[in-house]
Design an enzyme around this catalytic site. Structure first.
Site, PDB file in Angstrom:
ATOM      1  N   LYS A  12       0.861  -1.195   0.000  1.00  0.00           N
ATOM      2  CA  LYS A  12       0.000   0.000   0.000  1.00  0.00           C
ATOM      3  C   LYS A  12       0.885   1.228   0.000  1.00  0.00           C
ATOM      4  O   LYS A  12       2.051   1.158   0.432  1.00  0.00           O
ATOM      5  CB  LYS A  12      -0.871   0.007   1.262  1.00  0.00           C
ATOM      6  N   ASP A  69      -6.902   4.603  -4.632  1.00  0.00           N
ATOM      7  CA  ASP A  69      -7.594   4.441  -3.347  1.00  0.00           C
ATOM      8  C   ASP A  69      -8.201   5.821  -3.057  1.00  0.00           C
ATOM      9  O   ASP A  69      -8.390   6.612  -4.000  1.00  0.00           O
ATOM     10  CB  ASP A  69      -6.608   3.999  -2.246  1.00  0.00           C
ATOM     11  N   THR A 105     -15.074  -2.553  -7.353  1.00  0.00           N
ATOM     12  CA  THR A 105     -15.135  -2.716  -5.889  1.00  0.00           C
ATOM     13  C   THR A 105     -16.590  -2.665  -5.414  1.00  0.00           C
ATOM     14  O   THR A 105     -17.034  -3.509  -4.629  1.00  0.00           O
ATOM     15  CB  THR A 105     -14.278  -1.638  -5.189  1.00  0.00           C
TER      16      THR A 105
HETATM   17  P1  NDP Z   1     -12.806   8.061  -2.916  1.00  0.00           P
HETATM   18  O1  NDP Z   1     -11.733   9.029  -2.689  1.00  0.00           O
HETATM   19  O2  NDP Z   1     -13.347   7.865  -4.279  1.00  0.00           O
HETATM   20  O3  NDP Z   1     -14.040   8.388  -1.950  1.00  0.00           O
HETATM   21  C1  NDP Z   1     -13.888   8.449  -0.567  1.00  0.00           C
HETATM   22  C2  NDP Z   1     -15.237   8.778   0.066  1.00  0.00           C
HETATM   23  O4  NDP Z   1     -15.131   8.626   1.465  1.00  0.00           O
HETATM   24  C3  NDP Z   1     -15.657  10.216  -0.168  1.00  0.00           C
HETATM   25  O5  NDP Z   1     -17.047  10.294  -0.204  1.00  0.00           O
HETATM   26  C4  NDP Z   1     -15.083  10.926   1.056  1.00  0.00           C
HETATM   27  O6  NDP Z   1     -15.760  12.111   1.408  1.00  0.00           O
HETATM   28  C5  NDP Z   1     -15.321   9.877   2.125  1.00  0.00           C
HETATM   29  N1  NDP Z   1     -14.323  10.044   3.196  1.00  0.00           N
HETATM   30  C6  NDP Z   1     -12.982   9.974   3.060  1.00  0.00           C
HETATM   31  N2  NDP Z   1     -12.381  10.206   4.229  1.00  0.00           N
HETATM   32  C7  NDP Z   1     -13.366  10.429   5.110  1.00  0.00           C
HETATM   33  C8  NDP Z   1     -13.404  10.710   6.491  1.00  0.00           C
HETATM   34  N3  NDP Z   1     -12.282  10.837   7.200  1.00  0.00           N
HETATM   35  N4  NDP Z   1     -14.610  10.836   7.080  1.00  0.00           N
HETATM   36  C9  NDP Z   1     -15.750  10.698   6.363  1.00  0.00           C
HETATM   37  N5  NDP Z   1     -15.779  10.439   5.043  1.00  0.00           N
HETATM   38  C10 NDP Z   1     -14.610  10.306   4.435  1.00  0.00           C
HETATM   39  O7  NDP Z   1     -12.260   6.676  -2.315  1.00  0.00           O
HETATM   40  P2  NDP Z   1     -12.735   5.191  -2.624  1.00  0.00           P
HETATM   41  O8  NDP Z   1     -14.198   5.136  -2.855  1.00  0.00           O
HETATM   42  O9  NDP Z   1     -11.813   4.629  -3.636  1.00  0.00           O
HETATM   43  O10 NDP Z   1     -12.387   4.459  -1.241  1.00  0.00           O
HETATM   44  C11 NDP Z   1     -13.316   4.372  -0.162  1.00  0.00           C
HETATM   45  C12 NDP Z   1     -12.896   3.246   0.772  1.00  0.00           C
HETATM   46  O11 NDP Z   1     -12.861   2.012   0.056  1.00  0.00           O
HETATM   47  C13 NDP Z   1     -11.502   3.383   1.390  1.00  0.00           C
HETATM   48  O12 NDP Z   1     -11.515   2.817   2.677  1.00  0.00           O
HETATM   49  C14 NDP Z   1     -10.631   2.531   0.474  1.00  0.00           C
HETATM   50  O13 NDP Z   1      -9.467   2.090   1.126  1.00  0.00           O
HETATM   51  C15 NDP Z   1     -11.587   1.385   0.199  1.00  0.00           C
HETATM   52  N6  NDP Z   1     -11.308   0.593  -0.995  1.00  0.00           N
HETATM   53  C16 NDP Z   1     -11.239   1.180  -2.224  1.00  0.00           C
HETATM   54  C17 NDP Z   1     -11.007   0.406  -3.346  1.00  0.00           C
HETATM   55  C18 NDP Z   1     -11.031   0.975  -4.725  1.00  0.00           C
HETATM   56  O14 NDP Z   1     -10.978   0.186  -5.682  1.00  0.00           O
HETATM   57  N7  NDP Z   1     -11.133   2.277  -4.902  1.00  0.00           N
HETATM   58  C19 NDP Z   1     -10.751  -1.047  -3.230  1.00  0.00           C
HETATM   59  C20 NDP Z   1     -10.949  -1.569  -1.906  1.00  0.00           C
HETATM   60  C21 NDP Z   1     -11.193  -0.759  -0.837  1.00  0.00           C
HETATM   61  P3  NDP Z   1     -15.052  13.546   1.164  1.00  0.00           P
HETATM   62  O15 NDP Z   1     -15.131  13.787  -0.321  1.00  0.00           O
HETATM   63  O16 NDP Z   1     -15.847  14.479   1.975  1.00  0.00           O
HETATM   64  O17 NDP Z   1     -13.635  13.401   1.657  1.00  0.00           O
END
Ligand code: NDP
Length: 458
Positions: free
Chosen positions: A135, A175, A219
């Site tokens: 990572k 991510d 995902t």
């Molecule tokens: P994105 O950056 O596309 O989206 C993240 C989302 O989560 C946004 O809506 C963001 O809101 C919110 N968010 C982030 N940090 C916080 C926080 N501290 N508190 C509240 N909301 C928060 O990321 P992904 O969708 O790619 O990833 C989301 C999760 O899924 C993560 O845990 C990632 O590790 C996991 N994941 C992702 C994969 C992928 O293929 N993308 C694969 C497997 C797991 P805001 O815009 O307000 O920050």
């Protein structure tokens, strides 16, 4: 209530956990992730304690093969020099080259990188593909930055990272904060420095230059395939169920889309400021427009659908979790659901929780859900569709082929079915009492531990 530690029976697990806490005392998330895994592995460890102890297996499994940390200097639009910190944690390559995403978010630190890298080892083992765990990322905050600032940051980040990655060495992907735009800039810089077209070095690429159809959706779609399998195995249908989703990024959007295609009613989504509730069902095209095109905030939904309601987060329970639902899909970030939130969700009648994010539930929340017979789809298994499809992207790159959306989606669905089966089989074999969290950890550990032992003390 008995604390988690008091329940540990294996002296070996106790000793390793103590060492890890001493050695990494400021790495809260990493300790949390290791604790959850090691405690759930007890049935296997107790059976083979002597063998694992002699090979110092748990000590090696919890120590990254390598951690790289580096300076990322870049110049903002005002001509000011900025400096961020970059990381790559190459955790375990016993079953394949390191593979795992890059996260750009101000909260990124070594503890978060290590917890994510550690989880990735198990997740990648479950995908049935030959990929190890890694990572990376940076404490850079992409919010509010111009495209040119993002590009300059990505170029500087890759100038250093490229020394340590390669299509047979370590293959990063996206991510939080790293999507198609960032992967494009990163790939461009990698190609320029290396003077070679090694498409397989990054996944999540654009379709025009080596990306895979259905990677963007993978995902979120995979999460729903896993959820459907888990519900079916417990004689529950997804059709007609009410769903709430935390987050509105890549995972959340495609989880919403697939949930709707499978007949569920998604009524709420969120971002870090608050949540929207739409009793008629979330309009996912509007969310895509706000988040993928305009890079706006979730409350902008009201500009398109004035009948919906917006609630700002105003307490330690994020507002999205105050909405009643049968199924809860945390798809935002780690430790989003603590014990207090879990108690509210159970009170509101939740049937199942599917972890789209990595470690979105604290260990206390996980324990509470299991105790209250909530079906829990653990992130390591349920969100593995993204990395599994990244592996399919790598296969297409190696073969110099493009597969159709339907082909990739079908392969993804079959992988998710197989991942659920592995969790279920381990749950049954070890008599875990419908505990797919432990099932996932055990199934993955059996594979990784055998590979590590076969390869000697390295
Ligand atoms: P994105 O950056 O596309 O989206 C993240 C989302 O989560 C946004 O809506 C963001 O809101 C919110 N968010 C982030 N940090 C916080 C926080 N501290 N508190 C509240 N909301 C928060 O990321 P992904 O969708 O790619 O990833 C989301 C999760 O899924 C993560 O845990 C990632 O590790 C996991 N994941 C992702 C994969 C992928 O293929 N993308 C694969 C497997 C797991 P805001 O815009 O307000 O920050």
């Amino acid at each position: 209530m008995i604390s988690c530690e008091e329940k540990i029976k294996s002296e070996y697990v106790k000793q390793v956990l103590k060492q890890i806490e001493e050695k990494n005392s400021n790495e809260v998330e990493f300790i949390q992730a290791v604790k959850e895994v090691l405690m759930s592995l007890e049935p296997v460890i107790i059976k083979n304690e002597k063998k694992y102890k002699e090979a110092a297996l748990l000590e090696r499994l919890t120590e990254p093969e390598r951690i790289i940390s580096f300076r990322v200097p870049w110049v903002d639009d005002k001509g000011q020099v900025r400096v961020n910190r970059g990381y790559r944690v190459q955790f375990n390559a016993s079953i394949g080259p390191y593979k795992g995403g890059l996260r750009f978010h101000p909260t990124v630190n070594q503890s978060i990188m290590k917890f994510l890298g550690f989880e990735q080892i198990f997740k990648n083992a479950l995908t049935t593909r030959p990929i190890g765990g890694g990572k990376g990322g940076s404490d850079f905050d992409p919010k509010g930055k111009s495209d040119m600032e993002i590009m300059r940051f990505c170029q500087s980040f890759m100038t250093e990272l490229q020394k340590y990655i390669g299509q047979d060495v370590d293959i990063p992907a996206g991510d939080i904060g790293v999507g198609a735009r960032e992967i494009g800039f990163l790939f461009g810089q990698f190609r320029k420095i290396r003077n070679a077209y090694e498409a397989g070095v990054l996944t999540g690429k654009g379709l025009e230059y080596g990306g895979s159809l259905a990677r963007k959706e993978a995902t979120g779609y995979g999460l729903l395939y896993f959820m459907r399998e888990m519900l079916n195995a417990n004689n529950i249908s997804l059709n007609g169920k009410t769903v709430i989703i935390s987050g509105s990024g890549n995972v959340a959007i495609y989880a919403c889309e697939k949930a709707q295609k499978l007949g569920a009613n998604v009524v709420a989504m969120s971002d870090s400021n608050g949540s929207i509730y739409d009793k008629n069902g979330i309009n996912v095209d509007v969310i895509k427009e706000i988040k993928e095109v305009k890079r706006g905030r979730i409350k902008d939904y009201l500009n398109y659908i004035p009948d919906a309601q917006y609630s700002e987060n105003d307490s330690d329970i994020p507002s999205v979790y105050k909405i009643k639902a049968d199924i809860v899909l945390p798809c935002a970030t780690q430790n989003d659901i603590n014990l207090k939130t879990a108690e509210l969700l159970v009170k509101n009648g939740v049937i199942a929780v599917g972890e789209g994010a990595n470690m979105p539930c604290t260990n206390e929340a996980v324990e509470y859900f299991l105790k209250n017979n909530v079906l829990l789809a653990p992130g390591k298994a349920a969100n593995a569709g993204g990395v599994a499809t990244s592996a399919l992207e790598m296969s297409q790159n190696s073969m110099r082929e493009y597969w159709s959306f339907e082909d990739v989606d079908k392969k993804l669905e079959n992988i998710m079915i197989s991942i659920f089966k592995q969790c279920k089989n381990a749950d049954e074999e070890y008599n875990l009492g419908t505990n797919y969290v432990a099932g996932a950890n055990i199934a993955a550990f059996e594979k990784v531990s055998e590979a590590m032992i076969s390869q000697g003390i390295i």
